[in-house]
Design a protein around this motif. Structure first.
Motif, PDB file in Angstrom:
ATOM      1  N   HIS A 192       0.937  -1.244  -0.061  1.00  0.00           N
ATOM      2  CA  HIS A 192      -0.071  -0.063   0.006  1.00  0.00           C
ATOM      3  C   HIS A 192       0.820   0.981   0.074  1.00  0.00           C
ATOM      4  CE1 HIS A 192      -3.773  -2.210   1.717  1.00  0.00           C
ATOM      5  NE2 HIS A 192      -3.372  -2.658   0.600  1.00  0.00           N
ATOM      6  N   TYR A 193       0.974   2.100  -1.025  1.00  0.00           N
ATOM      7  CA  TYR A 193       1.689   3.165  -1.212  1.00  0.00           C
ATOM      8  C   TYR A 193       1.060   4.416  -1.429  1.00  0.00           C
ATOM      9  CZ  TYR A 193       5.141  -0.754  -2.283  1.00  0.00           C
ATOM     10  OH  TYR A 193       5.755  -1.862  -2.033  1.00  0.00           O
ATOM     11  N   PRO A 194       1.558   5.829  -1.047  1.00  0.00           N
ATOM     12  CA  PRO A 194       1.177   6.848  -1.451  1.00  0.00           C
ATOM     13  C   PRO A 194       1.132   7.190  -3.066  1.00  0.00           C
ATOM     14  CG  PRO A 194       3.097   7.370  -0.373  1.00  0.00           C
ATOM     15  CD  PRO A 194       2.949   5.663  -0.374  1.00  0.00           C
ATOM     16  N   ALA A 195       0.482   8.004  -3.672  1.00  0.00           N
ATOM     17  CA  ALA A 195       0.458   8.206  -4.984  1.00  0.00           C
ATOM     18  C   ALA A 195       0.871   9.748  -5.476  1.00  0.00           C
ATOM     19  CB  ALA A 195      -0.880   7.961  -5.599  1.00  0.00           C
ATOM     20  N   VAL A 196       1.446   9.797  -6.761  1.00  0.00           N
ATOM     21  CA  VAL A 196       1.925  11.176  -7.062  1.00  0.00           C
ATOM     22  C   VAL A 196       1.473  11.185  -8.698  1.00  0.00           C
ATOM     23  CG1 VAL A 196       3.660  12.994  -7.626  1.00  0.00           C
ATOM     24  CG2 VAL A 196       3.806  11.257  -5.404  1.00  0.00           C
ATOM     25  N   LEU A 197       0.721  12.261  -9.113  1.00  0.00           N
ATOM     26  CA  LEU A 197       0.470  12.608 -10.373  1.00  0.00           C
ATOM     27  C   LEU A 197       1.405  13.677 -10.793  1.00  0.00           C
ATOM     28  CD1 LEU A 197      -1.687  12.200 -12.874  1.00  0.00           C
ATOM     29  CD2 LEU A 197      -3.055  14.091 -11.786  1.00  0.00           C
ATOM     30  N   TYR A 198       2.072  13.439 -11.733  1.00  0.00           N
ATOM     31  CA  TYR A 198       3.220  14.304 -12.350  1.00  0.00           C
ATOM     32  C   TYR A 198       2.677  14.975 -13.497  1.00  0.00           C
ATOM     33  CZ  TYR A 198       6.606  12.679  -8.909  1.00  0.00           C
ATOM     34  OH  TYR A 198       7.445  12.332  -7.929  1.00  0.00           O
ATOM     35  N   LEU A 199       2.782  16.480 -13.747  1.00  0.00           N
ATOM     36  CA  LEU A 199       2.173  16.806 -14.841  1.00  0.00           C
ATOM     37  C   LEU A 199       3.436  17.902 -15.489  1.00  0.00           C
ATOM     38  CD1 LEU A 199      -1.151  17.975 -13.466  1.00  0.00           C
ATOM     39  CD2 LEU A 199      -0.861  15.917 -14.595  1.00  0.00           C
ATOM     40  N   HIS A 200       3.902  17.616 -16.673  1.00  0.00           N
ATOM     41  CA  HIS A 200       4.923  18.183 -17.392  1.00  0.00           C
ATOM     42  C   HIS A 200       4.526  19.623 -17.901  1.00  0.00           C
ATOM     43  CE1 HIS A 200       3.478  17.551 -21.625  1.00  0.00           C
ATOM     44  NE2 HIS A 200       2.777  16.254 -20.846  1.00  0.00           N
ATOM     45  N   TRP A 201       5.922  20.125 -18.212  1.00  0.00           N
ATOM     46  CA  TRP A 201       6.033  21.505 -18.987  1.00  0.00           C
ATOM     47  C   TRP A 201       5.536  21.780 -20.490  1.00  0.00           C
ATOM     48  CZ3 TRP A 201      11.134  24.349 -19.001  1.00  0.00           C
ATOM     49  CH2 TRP A 201      12.040  23.580 -19.684  1.00  0.00           C
ATOM     50  N   PHE A 202       5.349  22.746 -21.006  1.00  0.00           N
ATOM     51  CA  PHE A 202       5.502  23.119 -22.407  1.00  0.00           C
ATOM     52  C   PHE A 202       6.683  23.488 -22.900  1.00  0.00           C
ATOM     53  CE2 PHE A 202       4.681  25.556 -26.083  1.00  0.00           C
ATOM     54  CZ  PHE A 202       4.035  24.750 -26.898  1.00  0.00           C
ATOM     55  N   GLU A 203       7.607  22.959 -23.691  1.00  0.00           N
ATOM     56  CA  GLU A 203       8.940  23.379 -23.973  1.00  0.00           C
ATOM     57  C   GLU A 203       9.380  22.438 -25.290  1.00  0.00           C
ATOM     58  OE1 GLU A 203      10.687  25.651 -23.290  1.00  0.00           O
ATOM     59  OE2 GLU A 203      12.657  25.390 -23.367  1.00  0.00           O
ATOM     60  N   PRO A 204       8.455  22.631 -26.474  1.00  0.00           N
ATOM     61  CA  PRO A 204       8.955  21.970 -27.601  1.00  0.00           C
ATOM     62  C   PRO A 204      10.000  22.768 -28.101  1.00  0.00           C
ATOM     63  CG  PRO A 204       7.002  23.178 -27.928  1.00  0.00           C
ATOM     64  CD  PRO A 204       7.204  23.116 -26.610  1.00  0.00           C
ATOM     65  N   PRO A 205      11.004  22.013 -28.892  1.00  0.00           N
ATOM     66  CA  PRO A 205      11.136  20.678 -28.965  1.00  0.00           C
ATOM     67  C   PRO A 205      11.668  20.037 -28.063  1.00  0.00           C
ATOM     68  CG  PRO A 205      12.744  21.567 -30.249  1.00  0.00           C
ATOM     69  CD  PRO A 205      11.948  22.851 -29.472  1.00  0.00           C
ATOM     70  N   ASN A 206      12.066  20.154 -26.917  1.00  0.00           N
ATOM     71  CA  ASN A 206      12.654  19.409 -25.697  1.00  0.00           C
ATOM     72  C   ASN A 206      11.683  18.214 -25.518  1.00  0.00           C
ATOM     73  OD1 ASN A 206      13.774  18.609 -23.330  1.00  0.00           O
ATOM     74  ND2 ASN A 206      14.394  20.891 -22.767  1.00  0.00           N
ATOM     75  N   PRO A 207      12.658  17.028 -25.453  1.00  0.00           N
ATOM     76  CA  PRO A 207      11.909  15.986 -25.412  1.00  0.00           C
ATOM     77  C   PRO A 207      11.085  15.728 -23.842  1.00  0.00           C
ATOM     78  CG  PRO A 207      13.917  15.671 -26.203  1.00  0.00           C
ATOM     79  CD  PRO A 207      13.921  16.706 -25.878  1.00  0.00           C
ATOM     80  N   ALA A 226      -7.970   3.859  -7.381  1.00  0.00           N
ATOM     81  CA  ALA A 226      -8.190   2.842  -7.538  1.00  0.00           C
ATOM     82  C   ALA A 226      -7.183   1.597  -7.335  1.00  0.00           C
ATOM     83  CB  ALA A 226      -8.865   2.331  -9.039  1.00  0.00           C
ATOM     84  N   ARG A 227      -5.839   1.968  -7.126  1.00  0.00           N
ATOM     85  CA  ARG A 227      -4.819   0.993  -6.860  1.00  0.00           C
ATOM     86  C   ARG A 227      -4.880   0.654  -5.476  1.00  0.00           C
ATOM     87  NH1 ARG A 227      -3.155  -0.514 -11.666  1.00  0.00           N
ATOM     88  NH2 ARG A 227      -1.014  -1.120 -10.799  1.00  0.00           N
ATOM     89  N   ALA A 228      -4.455  -0.305  -5.216  1.00  0.00           N
ATOM     90  CA  ALA A 228      -4.994  -0.924  -3.729  1.00  0.00           C
ATOM     91  C   ALA A 228      -4.156  -0.136  -2.740  1.00  0.00           C
ATOM     92  CB  ALA A 228      -4.022  -2.263  -3.604  1.00  0.00           C
ATOM     93  N   GLY A 229      -4.932   0.364  -1.617  1.00  0.00           N
ATOM     94  CA  GLY A 229      -4.264   1.349  -0.893  1.00  0.00           C
ATOM     95  C   GLY A 229      -4.181   2.679  -0.925  1.00  0.00           C
ATOM     96  N   VAL A 230      -4.494   3.168  -2.092  1.00  0.00           N
ATOM     97  CA  VAL A 230      -4.464   4.483  -2.455  1.00  0.00           C
ATOM     98  C   VAL A 230      -5.801   5.307  -2.547  1.00  0.00           C
ATOM     99  CG1 VAL A 230      -3.826   6.448  -4.262  1.00  0.00           C
ATOM    100  CG2 VAL A 230      -2.480   4.132  -4.051  1.00  0.00           C
ATOM    101  N   SER A 231      -5.770   6.359  -1.410  1.00  0.00           N
ATOM    102  CA  SER A 231      -7.508   6.821  -1.567  1.00  0.00           C
ATOM    103  C   SER A 231      -6.899   8.528  -2.038  1.00  0.00           C
ATOM    104  CB  SER A 231      -7.571   6.920  -0.168  1.00  0.00           C
ATOM    105  OG  SER A 231      -6.931   7.855   0.866  1.00  0.00           O
ATOM    106  N   ARG A 232      -5.779   9.090  -1.876  1.00  0.00           N
ATOM    107  CA  ARG A 232      -5.441  10.608  -2.277  1.00  0.00           C
ATOM    108  C   ARG A 232      -4.217  10.427  -2.907  1.00  0.00           C
ATOM    109  NH1 ARG A 232      -5.999  14.639   2.455  1.00  0.00           N
ATOM    110  NH2 ARG A 232      -6.863  15.792   0.936  1.00  0.00           N
TER     111      ARG A 232
END
Length: 303
Positions: free
Chosen positions: A90-105, A165-171
């Motif tokens: 059972h683990y905490p969770a992180v949602l990572y949201l990237h930047w806008f910097e084309p054409p940088n990969p 919806a992952r096991a043990g993750v609520s937030r």
């Protein structure tokens, strides 16, 4: 995000496509945001199970990096990495949201991949979706731009559905940079019951500012009219309503894209608890010191 934003919107989108970000967002003809009325939530959607298609998986010394597609709004596909410890738990969770910097990969789900792997080694699950507006959908200068901000936000809410919806993750904590950070600020308010903490890196206060300045080249009355379209979805109108969700602001000083007045307005309007760090001469991409602070802050706030 370099000054190549001064290129035409068409040129910017073409550059974004070169990064390999999936062009998976809703079409420009997506429904407009509902007319303003009391009680109307522009980000409302129907929650439910999230369909996931796994394309491949890589084991990085005990961390599984899954290349997946998940079903976003109305089933539209969202390409993402799902990163988690190989050992069940059972683990905490992180949602990572990237930047806008084309054409940088790194103008894609790649930006935070190393951070997500490091976080998983400490015991966490992470989702890193490819964002699509304005990365691979053109900014056109009318209500469709607002509708696409809403559609992108709902795709990210579906990402929260997947994580919780992952096991043990609520937030889940949300970490975002540039446009990704602006979407993260929206989630910290509209999904405050599922967001445990938020990090906003070099964000603007409004979507219309960067769109009008760097994509459309608007001025005068045209800018004012365009700004009004976004009033119901701009981050500056959401930072005060997080109901206790901790927030870390990280800003470079100076930053070509974020004036001092903008960052001061955002920070002053944001409700407590909040932290505010400046990084002299770090540039819009920020630096190793910012990463170290961000990781330490997340460690303290993830439960």
């Amino acid at each position: 995000m370099r000054p190549l934003r001064t290129l035409s919107a068409t040129g910017l989108i073409a550059a974004a496509l070169l990064t390999g970000s999936a062009a998976l967002a809703a079409p420009l003809g997506s429904p407009a945001v509902p007319a303003s009325s009391a009680g109307t939530d522009p980000f409302a959607y129907k929650r439910g199970p999230v369909t996931i298609t796994q394309h491949s998986v890589e084991n990085r010394d005990g961390v599984l990096v899954r290349d997946i597609t998940y079903a976003g709004r109305d089933g539209d596909p969202v390409r993402a990495y799902l990163v988690e410890p190989a050992r069940k738990g059972h683990y905490p969770a992180v949602l990572y949201l990237h930047w806008f910097e084309p054409p940088n990969p790194t103008s894609s789900r790649l930006e935070f991949l190393d951070e997500a792997v490091a976080r998983a080694r400490q015991g966490a699950v992470a989702l890193l979706p490819d964002l699509t507006f304005p990365w691979s959908i053109d900014v056109v200068g009318d209500q469709r731009d607002v509708a696409n901000v809403v559609a992108q936000t709902v795709r990210l809410r579906r990402g929260l559905d997947l994580l919780t919806a992952r096991a043990g993750v609520s937030r889940a904590a949300v970490v975002g940079h540039d446009y990704g950070g602006m979407y993260g600020l929206l989630l910290a308010s509209v999904d405050q019951n599922r967001v445990s903490a938020a990090v906003a890196m070099n964000v603007d206060a409004t979507f219309s500012n960067w769109f009008a300045t760097f994509f459309l080249g608007l001025s005068g009355d045209a800018t004012i009219a365009y700004e009004k379209l976004f009033e119901r979805v701009d981050p500056i109108h959401f930072v005060a309503d997080r109901r206790g969700v901790p927030l870390l602001f990280q800003f470079a000083e100076p930053d070509f894209f974020v004036p001092d007045s903008t960052r001061r307005a955002l920070v002053s309007l944001a409700s407590e608890p909040k932290d505010y760090h400046l990084y002299p001469d770090a540039g819009h991409e920020l630096n190793a010191a910012a990463r170290a602070d961000r990781e330490a802050w997340l460690t303290a706030h993830l439960r």
